[in-house]
Design an enzyme around this catalytic site. Sequence first.
Site: not given
Ligand code: IDC
Length: 521
Positions: A359, A447
Amino acid sequence: MRPIPKVLLSCLLCLLLGWSGAAAAFPDVEAGSWYRDAVEEMTASGLLSGYPDGSFRPGQTISAAEFVTITARTAGAAPSQGQTAHWAAGYLQTALEKGWYDWDELPPTGEKFDQPIPRQLAVKVLMRALLPERRGDYNTERAKISDFSQLDGRYYEAVLAAYAAGVVKGDSSGTFRPHSGLSRAEACILIQRAKQAAGGSTAPAPDPGTTPETPPSPVVTVQGGVTENGALQVKGTQLCNQAGEPVVLRGMSTHGLQWYGSFANAQSIRNTAQHGANVFRLAMYTGEGGYLSQPEAMKQTLIAAADAAIAQDLYVILDWHILSDGDPSAHTEEAVAFFTEMAKRYKDSPAVLYEICNEPNGNISWSGNVKPYAEKVVQAIRAQAPKAVILIGSPTWSQDIHQAAADPVAGENLMYTLHFYAGTHGQELRDRIDAVRAKGLPVFVSEWGTSRADGSGGVFLAESAQWLDFLAQRGISWCNWSLCDKGETSAALKPGTSPNGVWSQEALTQSGQFVFSRFGQ
Ligand code: IDC
């Protein structure tokens, strides 16, 4: 318990299920009652009968064994070899084998056979047996169900479909009461309505997918694993298998491998595959203590997981998970080296897809940062694996696919990722997908989550279902965030779940139950 003599058993069956085919006038089925026609018609067609004393007992709660048996007979299914001496074991075995319900819902060991069947399970069995292709529009149908929030995620699809098909009609208060039982009269009405909606035939219900009862979705896709589909290719906007047939991949993404790598072990991957997934995404964070700070350890975790996924016949996505490090071009060199090594290693495996930048985000642009990065990494992968499918992100956390569509990367077998979280993103992004596809851009949802974009909140199952229906109609593949037991709603597993055991439904969160039930649809 002493086994029931065979003669008595068949006698019981005749009486209960009406093998004689004779229509009986039941003293306790009153003329003019709301269920009388249904009872009479089903009795006349030999699907149902009363008790030895001549009564029908319309108000009595129907057991799981009775309901499933009558449904199976209505669908024209034959009994199989049962695992116990219970009178209904044969039909229940058939129902289990056909996937009308899961092992844990009615274990073949029989302890739940004579218990009342919960309404949500009854509807699932009925819809799968008689109307497997039906779906319900979530907005329209959910509005009819005032206690919708009481439903367990795994029944959600079937109940919406049943309302849409007119099999279930709300009562005056609009409640469905998913955990309550059904009276025999109610069961009779439901089965008869489903039978009518299926065309009134008592012939064996068609296998889903072969002779659908409703027109097929616009894109008919095959699922299956790597052995079945071979090397993937992109034709137009559609992901296809080696034979050129449209294919759809559905499965899980891991959480960050540096934190939850244990859920990328062989047992966790096997569990996911056994629930019907055919793809597994390995989220290797670059920042946040991931690859850039411990390259060797992360690479070893990733390789072990990729090999375990391949051993399970799954496609596997190697995800260069940039997130806090929003500009992929800041680490082009590391990415080129990493993907060169991986593509060399997996060049002969048809299972591996490469996702080169999870992302992109922050103060960057498609033309200035992401596209130039993508061109270099694609070239590096192509030098080793000329045909592998490569997934490319876009700015604003892989939502700006319209920028990629206006100026795509040159080459074949390239797809563009779109990420959504059902509690945050909706129609606007769906419209964007349609717009870019109309321009010829192939989209892969590598995702998505049932939660808000921060991984928490909700879960938003209705919105998720609307998204998944949208994707299924278009043959778009997806991976769900995430396979871990973290205490956040997007996690598929409850906190404390072991990555080393087989997971029961109880181990799955609301999100996990819902997502796992959608791998096949
Ligand atoms: C989130 C995880 C969370 C973590 C955070 C930071 O769910 O536990 O603390 O990242 O690392 C994304 C990302 C994905 C995110 C997820 C939800 O690709 O890494 O995970 N998210 O926030 N993009 C949109 C949402």
